[in-house]
Each structure stands twice: as C-alpha cells, then as structure tokens.
Scaffold this motif. Structure first.
Motif, short mmCIF file in Angstrom:
data_model
loop_
_atom_site.label_atom_id
_atom_site.label_comp_id
_atom_site.label_asym_id
_atom_site.label_seq_id
_atom_site.Cartn_x
_atom_site.Cartn_y
_atom_site.Cartn_z
N ILE A 22 0.86 -1.17 0.00
CA ILE A 22 0.00 0.00 0.00
C ILE A 22 0.90 1.22 0.00
O ILE A 22 1.67 1.44 0.94
N ALA A 209 -5.36 -5.18 3.11
CA ALA A 209 -4.79 -4.10 2.30
C ALA A 209 -5.81 -2.99 2.07
O ALA A 209 -5.48 -1.80 2.17
N ARG A 210 -7.04 -3.37 1.78
CA ARG A 210 -8.08 -2.35 1.59
C ARG A 210 -8.30 -1.56 2.86
O ARG A 210 -8.44 -0.33 2.83
N ALA A 213 -5.33 0.88 3.48
CA ALA A 213 -5.37 2.01 2.55
C ALA A 213 -6.46 3.01 2.95
O ALA A 213 -6.23 4.22 2.97
N SER A 224 -3.81 6.85 -1.79
CA SER A 224 -3.27 5.50 -1.62
C SER A 224 -3.38 4.71 -2.91
O SER A 224 -4.25 4.98 -3.76
N ILE A 226 -2.94 0.43 -4.02
CA ILE A 226 -2.69 -0.93 -3.58
C ILE A 226 -2.14 -1.74 -4.75
O ILE A 226 -2.66 -1.69 -5.86
#
Length: 238
Positions: A22, A209-210, A213, A224, A226
């Motif tokens: 990220i 990861a989401r 971010a 951001s 990813i």
C-alpha cells in the motif's frame, strides 16, 4: 522513479507467497495534525488488541495456525537466532496481557490491521530509500541498525531481507525494521506492506490491504494505491 522488486532467490524459496503493498502519499503523520482523530485511532488499536485473541487458541503459541505457517517459513532461510515473524511478536504481547501500544499515527494504524487479520504488516518511509527496494536473499554484511539499538548488526549471508543500495531495511524478512527508513512524524510518503505465506488467506490479505489504505487516507489524508505481488507480478514502481 525507484522500484520495489522481489528477486528470484526469494521466489525459489516461497513460490506461493503473496505480498500486498500500500503506497500512501501526501499524508500528515504528525501528532499535532492527528490530534482531532487521535482518540479514534487509539480506539481502533484498543479494539484490535482484543480482536487478536481469536488467533491465540492453543498452547504453545507456535501451534496457532497464523504463527505456525511463519515458523515453517523461517526454517527455509538463514536467520538470526530466535528471530520470529512480526505477527508472532505482537501476538505474544497479547498472550501475556501486554497491549500493543501507541507509537505514531501510521504505525498504530498498521499495527491495528496486523492484529485484526493475524498477518504481518510493516512500513517504511519511501523518501529514505537509496535506489530500488528489493526483497531478496542477503549476500551478507548489508549494513543494519535496528530500531532501539545503538550498534549495527549486519545481515547474514542467506537471510531473507528487504534492502536498498545503502543496506538492509528489514532483517529476517519481517523480524526487525531499521532506523534509517523507519516511519516518523516527518513521513509524508510511506511504503506499507502486508505479507502472507498461506495461499488459503488470499482473501484476508486483500481485505487487510483495503482496510489499511482506507484508514490511512481517512485519518492522515493523502492518496493511496494498492499493489498485489506474487510470482507472476514481481515488481512495481514507487
């Protein structure tokens, strides 16, 4: 523009590994700027400390799946004696009743994600990198001064490391970060990373990861991006 490259020596050891990066840029990581939302960040971290107990169901701690997979991974390369994955270090604190505490806003956010998902998370200041950042096998002797240390403890030959042109950035894959590239209140552009060696956890990795971010931008501003890396996608621009 510099790159993050995962080199072939790594993939020979871990062909099924997946790594989420990220990239957060234009953030304000100062305590002064975060003051209006500091209580919210601390609440996230407090909740994550509690949620992490779901990953500690067996004794000894090495028998828990999120740790066992990393114990096996660390057997495949040269390590500093007693080196362990970062998620094991966090969960050991929880097991002992010692909450993972506040460091700085961005570190607190990635620690909360790490605890919520049982995955190792880390972060570095992009603007401190010397050339490209690489995840690779150490030649040995790469310069390294760990967080909290006063003496250099250089990388071992055959060790999995993150490194750049100046030396090691993180030793024993995700065991210890170095002082030179650490996230500070002055960080404006950050390289955040979440790692998995368990193919069954691809969905968890993507969700983590989401979350990271979204949380980073919500609380610290900026933007951001990813990126998901695997054996078929080995490098990205930073």
């Amino acid at each position: 523009m510099s790159k993050f490259i995962i080199e072939e020596g790594f993939w020979e050891l871990f062909p099924q590994a997946e790594i989420a990066v990220i990239l957060v840029k234009g953030i304000d990581n100062t305590e002064e700027s975060a003051e209006p939302v500091r209580s919210d960040i601390l609440q996230l971290l407090e909740n994550a400390n509690k949620n992490a107990n779901q990953f500690i169901l067996k004794e000894p701690i090495s028998e828990n799946e999120v740790i066992a997979v990393w114990r096996e991974a660390f057997k495949k390369f040269k390590t500093k004696k007693s080196a362990r994955c970062s998620i094991e270090a966090l969960l050991k604190r929880i097991q002992k009743g010692k909450e993972v505490g506040c460091i700085n806003p961005l570190v607190d956010l990635y620690n909360s994600v790490s605890l919520n998902y049982g995955l190792p998370c880390g972060g570095e200041d992009i603007n401190t990198f010397a050339g490209d950042l690489r995840l690779t096998i150490a030649e040995g002797g790469e310069s390294f001064l760990a967080l909290g240390d006063e003496q250099y403890d250089d990388a071992l030959a055959g060790e999995v490391v993150y490194k750049d042109d100046e030396g090691a950035v993180c030793r024993c894959w995700n065991w210890r970060d170095g002082q030179r590239t650490m996230l500070t209140e002055d960080t404006t552009d950050a390289f955040l990373i979440i790692e998995s060696v368990d193919p069954a956890r691809s969905g968890d990795l993507a969700a983590a990861a989401r979350d990271l971010a979204e949380l980073s931008c919500r609380f610290l501003g900026g933007s951001s991006r990813i990126e998901h890396l695997n054996i078929d996608h080995k490098e990205i621009s930073l």
